[in-house]
Design a protein around this motif. Structure first.
Motif, PDB file in Angstrom:
ATOM      1  N   THR A 153      52.267  47.884  41.454  1.00  0.00           N
ATOM      2  CA  THR A 153      53.523  48.530  41.810  1.00  0.00           C
ATOM      3  C   THR A 153      54.557  47.483  42.185  1.00  0.00           C
ATOM      4  OG1 THR A 153      52.773  48.794  44.101  1.00  0.00           O
ATOM      5  CG2 THR A 153      52.403  50.639  42.615  1.00  0.00           C
ATOM      6  N   SER A 154      55.807  47.788  41.918  1.00  0.00           N
ATOM      7  CA  SER A 154      56.895  46.895  42.280  1.00  0.00           C
ATOM      8  C   SER A 154      57.073  46.891  43.790  1.00  0.00           C
ATOM      9  CB  SER A 154      58.188  47.355  41.598  1.00  0.00           C
ATOM     10  OG  SER A 154      59.277  46.578  42.009  1.00  0.00           O
ATOM     11  N   ASN A 155      57.310  45.706  44.335  1.00  0.00           N
ATOM     12  CA  ASN A 155      57.518  45.564  45.779  1.00  0.00           C
ATOM     13  C   ASN A 155      58.624  44.541  45.973  1.00  0.00           C
ATOM     14  OD1 ASN A 155      57.385  44.945  48.556  1.00  0.00           O
ATOM     15  ND2 ASN A 155      55.228  45.495  48.639  1.00  0.00           N
ATOM     16  N   GLY A 156      59.850  45.011  46.112  1.00  0.00           N
ATOM     17  CA  GLY A 156      60.981  44.095  46.171  1.00  0.00           C
ATOM     18  C   GLY A 156      61.068  43.319  44.877  1.00  0.00           C
ATOM     19  N   LYS A 157      61.087  42.001  44.945  1.00  0.00           N
ATOM     20  CA  LYS A 157      61.107  41.160  43.752  1.00  0.00           C
ATOM     21  C   LYS A 157      59.703  40.732  43.336  1.00  0.00           C
ATOM     22  CE  LYS A 157      65.766  39.396  44.591  1.00  0.00           C
ATOM     23  NZ  LYS A 157      66.623  38.194  44.764  1.00  0.00           N
ATOM     24  N   GLY A 158      58.697  41.189  44.084  1.00  0.00           N
ATOM     25  CA  GLY A 158      57.318  40.871  43.764  1.00  0.00           C
ATOM     26  C   GLY A 158      56.552  42.108  43.377  1.00  0.00           C
ATOM     27  N   ILE A 159      55.240  42.018  43.451  1.00  0.00           N
ATOM     28  CA  ILE A 159      54.391  43.155  43.121  1.00  0.00           C
ATOM     29  C   ILE A 159      53.311  43.318  44.188  1.00  0.00           C
ATOM     30  CG2 ILE A 159      54.734  43.041  40.630  1.00  0.00           C
ATOM     31  CD1 ILE A 159      52.021  41.595  40.416  1.00  0.00           C
ATOM     32  N   THR A 160      52.795  44.543  44.272  1.00  0.00           N
ATOM     33  CA  THR A 160      51.631  44.854  45.082  1.00  0.00           C
ATOM     34  C   THR A 160      50.543  45.356  44.151  1.00  0.00           C
ATOM     35  OG1 THR A 160      52.946  45.430  47.037  1.00  0.00           O
ATOM     36  CG2 THR A 160      50.715  46.291  46.935  1.00  0.00           C
ATOM     37  N   VAL A 161      49.346  44.839  44.327  1.00  0.00           N
ATOM     38  CA  VAL A 161      48.206  45.258  43.521  1.00  0.00           C
ATOM     39  C   VAL A 161      47.215  45.947  44.443  1.00  0.00           C
ATOM     40  CG1 VAL A 161      46.432  44.532  41.895  1.00  0.00           C
ATOM     41  CG2 VAL A 161      48.579  43.265  42.029  1.00  0.00           C
ATOM     42  N   GLY A 162      46.799  47.144  44.058  1.00  0.00           N
ATOM     43  CA  GLY A 162      45.913  47.913  44.919  1.00  0.00           C
ATOM     44  C   GLY A 162      44.816  48.597  44.145  1.00  0.00           C
ATOM     45  N   TRP A 163      44.046  49.386  44.866  1.00  0.00           N
ATOM     46  CA  TRP A 163      42.925  50.098  44.272  1.00  0.00           C
ATOM     47  C   TRP A 163      43.034  51.577  44.618  1.00  0.00           C
ATOM     48  CZ3 TRP A 163      39.504  48.624  40.706  1.00  0.00           C
ATOM     49  CH2 TRP A 163      38.415  49.454  40.455  1.00  0.00           C
ATOM     50  N   LYS A 164      43.236  52.395  43.596  1.00  0.00           N
ATOM     51  CA  LYS A 164      43.387  53.839  43.764  1.00  0.00           C
ATOM     52  C   LYS A 164      44.426  54.161  44.831  1.00  0.00           C
ATOM     53  CE  LYS A 164      38.722  54.938  42.169  1.00  0.00           C
ATOM     54  NZ  LYS A 164      37.424  55.581  42.461  1.00  0.00           N
ATOM     55  N   GLY A 165      45.510  53.391  44.822  1.00  0.00           N
ATOM     56  CA  GLY A 165      46.620  53.651  45.729  1.00  0.00           C
ATOM     57  C   GLY A 165      46.580  52.889  47.025  1.00  0.00           C
ATOM     58  N   THR A 166      45.448  52.303  47.396  1.00  0.00           N
ATOM     59  CA  THR A 166      45.364  51.514  48.619  1.00  0.00           C
ATOM     60  C   THR A 166      45.812  50.089  48.329  1.00  0.00           C
ATOM     61  OG1 THR A 166      43.506  52.820  49.458  1.00  0.00           O
ATOM     62  CG2 THR A 166      43.852  50.646  50.430  1.00  0.00           C
ATOM     63  N   PRO A 167      46.894  49.608  48.935  1.00  0.00           N
ATOM     64  CA  PRO A 167      47.355  48.235  48.664  1.00  0.00           C
ATOM     65  C   PRO A 167      46.300  47.218  49.085  1.00  0.00           C
ATOM     66  CG  PRO A 167      49.023  49.515  49.847  1.00  0.00           C
ATOM     67  CD  PRO A 167      47.767  50.314  49.898  1.00  0.00           C
ATOM     68  N   ILE A 168      46.108  46.205  48.254  1.00  0.00           N
ATOM     69  CA  ILE A 168      45.139  45.149  48.549  1.00  0.00           C
ATOM     70  C   ILE A 168      45.846  43.797  48.689  1.00  0.00           C
ATOM     71  CG2 ILE A 168      43.049  43.960  47.797  1.00  0.00           C
ATOM     72  CD1 ILE A 168      42.509  46.825  48.507  1.00  0.00           C
ATOM     73  N   HIS A 169      46.556  43.366  47.643  1.00  0.00           N
ATOM     74  CA  HIS A 169      47.217  42.071  47.647  1.00  0.00           C
ATOM     75  C   HIS A 169      48.682  42.212  47.243  1.00  0.00           C
ATOM     76  CE1 HIS A 169      43.105  39.908  46.846  1.00  0.00           C
ATOM     77  NE2 HIS A 169      43.297  40.176  48.121  1.00  0.00           N
ATOM     78  N   SER A 170      49.499  41.275  47.691  1.00  0.00           N
ATOM     79  CA  SER A 170      50.881  41.174  47.234  1.00  0.00           C
ATOM     80  C   SER A 170      51.078  39.808  46.594  1.00  0.00           C
ATOM     81  CB  SER A 170      51.860  41.342  48.401  1.00  0.00           C
ATOM     82  OG  SER A 170      51.699  40.292  49.340  1.00  0.00           O
ATOM     83  N   LEU A 171      52.023  39.734  45.653  1.00  0.00           N
ATOM     84  CA  LEU A 171      52.355  38.475  44.986  1.00  0.00           C
ATOM     85  C   LEU A 171      53.871  38.317  44.983  1.00  0.00           C
ATOM     86  CD1 LEU A 171      51.603  35.986  43.245  1.00  0.00           C
ATOM     87  CD2 LEU A 171      51.847  37.461  41.235  1.00  0.00           C
ATOM     88  N   THR A 172      54.350  37.214  45.536  1.00  0.00           N
ATOM     89  CA  THR A 172      55.786  36.935  45.564  1.00  0.00           C
ATOM     90  C   THR A 172      56.021  35.466  45.233  1.00  0.00           C
ATOM     91  OG1 THR A 172      55.614  36.573  47.967  1.00  0.00           O
ATOM     92  CG2 THR A 172      56.399  38.743  47.231  1.00  0.00           C
ATOM     93  N   THR A 173      57.223  35.153  44.755  1.00  0.00           N
ATOM     94  CA  THR A 173      57.604  33.773  44.450  1.00  0.00           C
ATOM     95  C   THR A 173      58.870  33.427  45.216  1.00  0.00           C
ATOM     96  OG1 THR A 173      58.787  34.553  42.473  1.00  0.00           O
ATOM     97  CG2 THR A 173      56.543  33.770  42.166  1.00  0.00           C
ATOM     98  N   TRP A 174      58.984  32.134  45.620  1.00  0.00           N
ATOM     99  CA  TRP A 174      60.037  31.720  46.535  1.00  0.00           C
ATOM    100  C   TRP A 174      60.610  30.361  46.155  1.00  0.00           C
ATOM    101  CZ3 TRP A 174      61.247  35.154  50.453  1.00  0.00           C
ATOM    102  CH2 TRP A 174      60.346  36.199  50.633  1.00  0.00           C
ATOM    103  N   LYS A 175      61.852  30.158  46.549  1.00  0.00           N
ATOM    104  CA  LYS A 175      62.496  28.854  46.453  1.00  0.00           C
ATOM    105  C   LYS A 175      63.236  28.588  47.756  1.00  0.00           C
ATOM    106  CE  LYS A 175      63.125  28.610  41.423  1.00  0.00           C
ATOM    107  NZ  LYS A 175      64.094  28.438  40.309  1.00  0.00           N
ATOM    108  N   PHE A 176      63.419  27.312  48.065  1.00  0.00           N
ATOM    109  CA  PHE A 176      64.169  26.946  49.263  1.00  0.00           C
ATOM    110  C   PHE A 176      65.643  26.804  48.917  1.00  0.00           C
ATOM    111  CE2 PHE A 176      59.925  25.647  50.532  1.00  0.00           C
ATOM    112  CZ  PHE A 176      59.892  26.011  51.872  1.00  0.00           C
ATOM    113  N   LEU A 177      66.490  27.309  49.803  1.00  0.00           N
ATOM    114  CA  LEU A 177      67.929  27.219  49.596  1.00  0.00           C
ATOM    115  C   LEU A 177      68.414  25.785  49.751  1.00  0.00           C
ATOM    116  CD1 LEU A 177      69.005  30.384  51.619  1.00  0.00           C
ATOM    117  CD2 LEU A 177      68.873  30.147  49.131  1.00  0.00           C
TER     118      LEU A 177
END
Length: 561
Positions: free
Chosen positions: A537-561
């Motif tokens: 599922t989409s989560n802001g600019k990243g994603i959330t990966v879950g199992w049968k609707g229960t969130p398990i992990h999130s993945l995001t990418t970042w840069k320093f200003l």
């Protein structure tokens, strides 16, 4: 007197560098690392930040049903796909009321009229609808949710003590369920009663009920029996510490001793990695994100803060060798692995990666940085060259430093000085950092129900690697999360929204995951026969990966200003 109540995001401490918070601010951002029992006395507005959960209202109360109801609602309304259950249109999110609660569970009031539909509707009606619509057996998360709802119903009945609550059938029998599902609901409901007793410090009664749980549960049974087994053990450990039968130090030694005995733990972790889709989904998408940001570089420096087997880097190496000629294939690839223990294991990982790179005619140098604590990390340890493009990979490692704010602060500062092209972060998507024991117990029960359910579907019940992962990796997390307090509670997770606000303090800007990363995630998911059970599922600019609707992990990418 020093003020220890600065639990808001931006605090009240002025610092010279707005992207360089003090250790004190970092500690308080995540709810502090002091004695949790003291934090339970904080005012309402401060405890909202301590819990680090925007979606679930929080009231400091000893009553488990006041915690269960909004969490059950949260899981139903935010992840309806997994439950196949539509909420009534007139239903609003339940609002918690402040009440004076007596000890008797039967005297506890409902949280509000808007939430009464949760107990008005018979569970067997809801369960029948779920079975009819999905055509499948209940997931463990659904079993936990139904057990929680039945617990809420029984806790509001005028029962004499615990007798009616302990009756597994209560005033009605759940119908249209498999025998194992009915038994699972009853077993989880008994576990919730135990947690309430522990929260109320009724340790003698709790210990008796724990014996019942352990008699009915098993570390080799079905998923409901397994999860109850480990949570019941954790509750007994908590009782033993509270009553002085053991010390937190001795309990911690037990965990690490068990882990050190398991010489094949990394093989088990690799087997789990290959079997569970959400692990590979996040890793492949993470490697694609790094490739997207470095594909034109001819000198690449990869920094891995938690390398384990290093198998994920083989994916990136293959991608680098398949680039078009005009994309300038890498002249030099460097991997720096940061480790806290077992230097020999990390070095062996490096040898395997170098051998794999040679098979691709790719030049790879591998360096190991060993520190006893992440606070010792320094920029000059990495030997970064001026013309290197740097990528930093943080797989499920930053969460381990929530209880060590000075270490977390050091790591972020060192990473910033490396001027990376991209920082990729994978984290556990759960709220396990509440100072309230019952809040933390309930949140962790829902989270681990998704994890145990995935293992039940993806690996054979008697698989030795599965037993190792459950008994050591998951079991130790449960024991620490439920059985420990204060600085002895090392397993602390917060949701990605909390990390976003924390990273912003250091001048980190979230980067949108590329379409190629999203395609990679879905491509990997389709390789698994149980792909429909894993949700991206989409989560802001990243994603959330879950199992049968229960969130398990999130993945995001970042840069320093």
């Amino acid at each position: 007197m020093e003020d220890h109540s600065l639990y808001k995001v931006y605090g009240e401490i002025e610092v010279e560098d707005p992207w360089n918070p003090t250790d004190y601010e970092v500690m308080n951002f995540f709810g502090g690392t002091g004695t949790d029992s003291q934090q339970n006395n904080l005012p309402q507005e401060e405890c909202n930040w301590v819990q680090n959960d925007i979606s679930i209202p929080h009231v400091v109360t000893p009553a488990l049903e006041s915690i269960l109801q909004p969490i059950i609602y949260d899981h139903m309304i935010h992840y309806p796909k997994a439950h196949q259950q539509q909420l009534p249109e007139e239903t609003a999110k339940p609002q918690l009321k402040e009440n004076q609660h007596s000890f008797s569970l039967a005297s506890l009031e409902l949280l509000g009229n808007s939430g009464k539909w949760l107990i008005k509707k018979r569970d067997h009606e809801i369960l029948s609808q779920t079975n009819d619509q999905s055509g499948q057996k209940l997931s463990l998360a659904e079993i936990v949710r139904v057990a929680g709802k039945r617990y809420i119903q029984f806790s509001t009945q005028k029962a004499d003590g615990f007798s009616e609550l302990i009756n597994p059938y209560g005033t009605y029998i759940i119908t249209d369920l498999l025998a194992a599902e009915t038994a699972g609901v009853e077993l989880v409901q008994l576990l919730l009663i135990v947690a309430e007793c522990v929260g109320q410090r009724q340790f003698d009664l709790a210990s008796e009920l724990i014996n019942c749980c352990l008699w009915l549960a098993s570390d080799s049974g079905n998923s409901a029996q397994r999860i109850v087994f480990y949570f019941a053990q954790a509750l007994q450990n908590r009782i033993n510490v509270e009553t002085g039968k053991t010390t937190p130090e001795k309990m911690m030694e037990q965990y690490y001793y068990a882990k050190n005995l398991e010489v094949d733990f990394d093989l088990s972790f690799l087997a789990c990695h290959q079997a569970l889709p959400f692990i590979q989904v996040t890793q492949f998408a993470a490697m694609q994100a790094i490739f997207d940001n470095l594909k034109s570089a001819n000198k690449i420096h990869l920094i891995d803060l938690h390398i384990r087997s290093g198998i994920h880097w083989t994916v990136l190496m293959q991608a680098l060798t398949e680039r078009d000629e005009h994309d300038r294939p890498a002249v030099l690839l460097k991997i720096t692995a940061v480790g806290l223990t077992n230097k020999q294991h990390v070095e062996e990982t490096g040898k395997r990666l170098i051998s794999f790179a040679e098979s691709l005619n790719l030049s790879l140098s591998f360096k190991v940085i060993m520190v006893s604590d992440m606070q010792e990390l320094k920029e000059d340890m990495f030997n970064k060259e001026a013309d290197e493009a740097v990528a930093v990979y943080c797989p499920l490692i930053l969460r381990t430093m929530i209880s060590k704010p000075d270490s977390l602060r050091t790591v972020i500062k060192v990473i910033r000085r490396m001027k990376p092209s991209v920082v990729v972060v994978t984290e556990v998507e759960a709220n396990h950092n509440s100072p309230s024991f019952l809040n933390r117990f309930t949140e962790s029960l829902f989270f681990y129900s998704g994890f145990f359910d995935s293992l039940d579907e993806c690996m054979e019940r008697n698989n030795m690697h599965r037993k190792t992962i459950e008994g050591i990796y998951l079991g130790e997390g449960i024991r620490n999360m439920v059985g420990s307090e204060g600085d002895k509670r090392c397993t602390r997770n917060v949701r990605i929204d909390v990390w976003r606000e924390f990273f912003a303090r250091y001048g980190m800007e979230e980067v949108e995951l590329s379409n190629s990363s999203l395609r990679q995630a879905n491509l990997i998911l389709n390789y698994f026969h149980n792909a429909t059970s894993c949700n991206i599922t989409s989560n802001g600019k990243g994603i959330t990966v879950g199992w049968k609707g229960t969130p398990i992990h999130s993945l995001t990418t970042w840069k320093f200003l």
